[in-house]
Design an enzyme around this catalytic site. Structure first.
Site, PDB file in Angstrom:
ATOM      1  N   ARG A   1     -12.152  -6.447 -11.406  1.00 13.46           N
ATOM      2  CA  ARG A   1     -12.873  -6.944 -10.130  1.00 13.46           C
ATOM      3  C   ARG A   1     -14.351  -6.301  -9.488  1.00 13.46           C
ATOM      4  NH1 ARG A   1      -6.918  -7.953  -7.078  1.00 13.46           N
ATOM      5  NH2 ARG A   1      -7.794  -5.319  -8.103  1.00 13.46           N
TER       6      ARG A   1
ATOM      7  N   LYS B   1       0.594  -0.817   0.270  1.00 13.39           N
ATOM      8  CA  LYS B   1      -0.234  -0.357  -0.720  1.00 13.39           C
ATOM      9  C   LYS B   1       0.570   1.339   0.125  1.00 13.39           C
ATOM     10  CE  LYS B   1      -4.237  -2.070   1.668  1.00 13.39           C
ATOM     11  NZ  LYS B   1      -3.719  -3.436   1.868  1.00 13.39           N
TER      12      LYS B   1
ATOM     13  N   ASN C   1       1.246  -4.181  -5.852  1.00 14.58           N
ATOM     14  CA  ASN C   1       1.024  -5.575  -5.310  1.00 14.58           C
ATOM     15  C   ASN C   1       2.592  -6.198  -5.800  1.00 14.58           C
ATOM     16  OD1 ASN C   1      -1.428  -6.641  -3.825  1.00 14.58           O
ATOM     17  ND2 ASN C   1      -1.619  -5.253  -4.914  1.00 14.58           N
TER      18      ASN C   1
ATOM     19  N   ASP D   1      -3.092  -2.214  -9.463  1.00 12.96           N
ATOM     20  CA  ASP D   1      -4.418  -2.589  -8.151  1.00 12.96           C
ATOM     21  C   ASP D   1      -4.287  -0.770  -9.217  1.00 12.96           C
ATOM     22  OD1 ASP D   1      -4.559  -4.954  -7.624  1.00 12.96           O
ATOM     23  OD2 ASP D   1      -4.711  -4.420  -5.738  1.00 12.96           O
TER      24      ASP D   1
ATOM     25  N   ARG E   1     -15.788  -3.338  -2.035  1.00 16.07           N
ATOM     26  CA  ARG E   1     -14.659  -3.671  -2.377  1.00 16.07           C
ATOM     27  C   ARG E   1     -14.841  -4.854  -3.815  1.00 16.07           C
ATOM     28  NH1 ARG E   1     -14.265  -6.934   3.498  1.00 16.07           N
ATOM     29  NH2 ARG E   1     -16.188  -7.129   2.490  1.00 16.07           N
TER      30      ARG E   1
ATOM     31  N   ARG F   1      -6.613  -5.543 -12.307  1.00 16.84           N
ATOM     32  CA  ARG F   1      -5.389  -5.761 -11.889  1.00 16.84           C
ATOM     33  C   ARG F   1      -4.959  -5.530 -13.168  1.00 16.84           C
ATOM     34  NH1 ARG F   1      -3.045  -9.368  -8.077  1.00 16.84           N
ATOM     35  NH2 ARG F   1      -3.573  -7.514  -6.574  1.00 16.84           N
TER      36      ARG F   1
ATOM     37  N   LYS G   1      -8.570   2.029   5.417  1.00 18.97           N
ATOM     38  CA  LYS G   1      -7.554   0.766   5.708  1.00 18.97           C
ATOM     39  C   LYS G   1      -6.950   0.428   5.961  1.00 18.97           C
ATOM     40  CE  LYS G   1      -6.060   1.335   0.087  1.00 18.97           C
ATOM     41  NZ  LYS G   1      -6.439   0.809  -0.749  1.00 18.97           N
TER      42      LYS G   1
ATOM     43  N   GLU H   1      -2.648   0.265  -5.583  1.00 14.65           N
ATOM     44  CA  GLU H   1      -2.073  -0.523  -4.506  1.00 14.65           C
ATOM     45  C   GLU H   1      -0.943  -1.622  -5.890  1.00 14.65           C
ATOM     46  OE1 GLU H   1      -2.939  -3.490  -2.225  1.00 14.65           O
ATOM     47  OE2 GLU H   1      -4.672  -2.289  -1.399  1.00 14.65           O
TER      48      GLU H   1
END
Length: 320
Positions: free
Chosen positions: A225, A125, A283, A273, A233, A210, A160, A281
């Site tokens: 997503r 993050k 990842n 993301d 979410r 993603r 978050k 984000e």
């Protein structure tokens, strides 16, 4: 090549969707030997090199008994041609210590992907804060007053934890500020824990995308997503629906900007993301979505990854 995967227990894999599984399958199909261990199987004793108790496995092609063990050995990590770190988050103290053991193995001559130092330097993050032109309004703080000021400025916000995964612990607070105080107390634990706060991006309704970057190059399809029902979410673990799509011009622009920077740091595989036009984000621990993209588009993401691993190993000779 002899390839060691450092991963979660093999018995826990859901092979119908697991990315590490399809990596193994693709690499085995090319004639490589697959080995697997868990972080707990790695040890470093005085006067010895970093070693791992690993299982030499063969993928059977059967859904129930998907692997068989051909041998179990304790070997120096440097004896493998490459070590692929695929342990899922959370990035807790044990994960952190594992990266240090892997860094020592590198000093002894092991080749490790993603590089352990890069894993430590890119918390998933916080890493976005290095690229302010790619992200929306974002704040990281322990202070409740800072969060309240951010809410007053932006109205509709997301809060978050920095160490969450799969959508865990994500809250949305609208302009009315309902439950903001309680959420702050829950997340920052009276100022003891840092919280990330972001302006809510309404484009989430179209999906949290993603975007995969392999070997510094974007995969041509992303997985959007999409939140279901009343959820905010989009994470698949939180019930989001995964829909593969071609990269938009903005998705590609983001990936082409980040790709060369991150591969130079030893991050062979990255999952970025993106909501709307903003990165949320980066990842690096164990990016997923290979199977969903492959199944829906025919784009062979596992093959792209295997190509990148082979090319990286060929260009990085071992140094003992």
């Amino acid at each position: 090549m002899n390839i060691l995967f450092v991963a979660d227990p093999l018995e826990s894999f859901k092979i119908y969707k697991d990315t590490t599984f399809v990596m193994m399958r693709e690499l085995q199909s090319r004639g490589h030997q697959i080995w697997a261990c868990e972080p707990a199987d790695i040890r470093w004793s005085r006067g010895e090199r970093v070693r791992g108790g690993a299982r030499h496995i063969h993928l059977t092609g059967q859904p129930d008994t998907w692997f068989e063990v051909r041998a179990t050995e304790t070997r120096d990590l440097r004896d493998f041609d490459v070590v692929l770190m695929r342990k899922d988050p959370p990035f807790d103290a044990e994960y952190f210590y594992s990266t240090h053991l892997l860094s020592q193995a590198e000093r002894e001559g092991a080749r490790v992907l993603n590089k352990p130092a890069a894993l430590r330097d890119h918390p998933e993050k916080l890493a976005i804060m290095e690229f302010p032109d790619l992200i929306g309004p974002t704040l990281v703080t322990r202070q409740a007053a800072d969060i309240r000021q951010f809410h007053a400025e932006h109205g509709d916000i997301i809060l978050k934890p920095l160490d969450g995964m799969g959508g865990m612990g994500i809250f949305r607070v609208g302009r009315d500020g309902l439950n903001l105080g309680s959420i702050i107390e829950t997340l920052n634990q009276n100022g003891a824990v840092s919280v990330m706060v972001q302006r809510f991006l309404p484009e989430i309704a179209e999906g949290d995308k993603r975007v995969l970057i392999i070997g510094g190059q974007p995969v041509p399809y992303c997985l959007a997503r999409i939140p279901q029902g009343g959820e905010v979410r989009g994470n698949l673990a939180a019930g989001g629906k995964g829909v593969a799509r071609p990269l938009s011009a903005r998705d590609r622009e983001i990936a082409e900007h980040l790709g060369p920077i991150l591969i130079e740091r030893g991050l062979l595989l990255v999952g970025v993301d993106v909501i709307g036009d903003c990165v949320t984000e980066i990842n690096v621990t164990s990016p997923t979505c290979f199977q969903e993209i492959h199944d829906q588009t025919g784009c062979n993401v596992p093959a792209l990854y295997a190509d990148a691993v082979e090319a990286w190993v060929a260009s990085h000779p071992k140094v003992f």
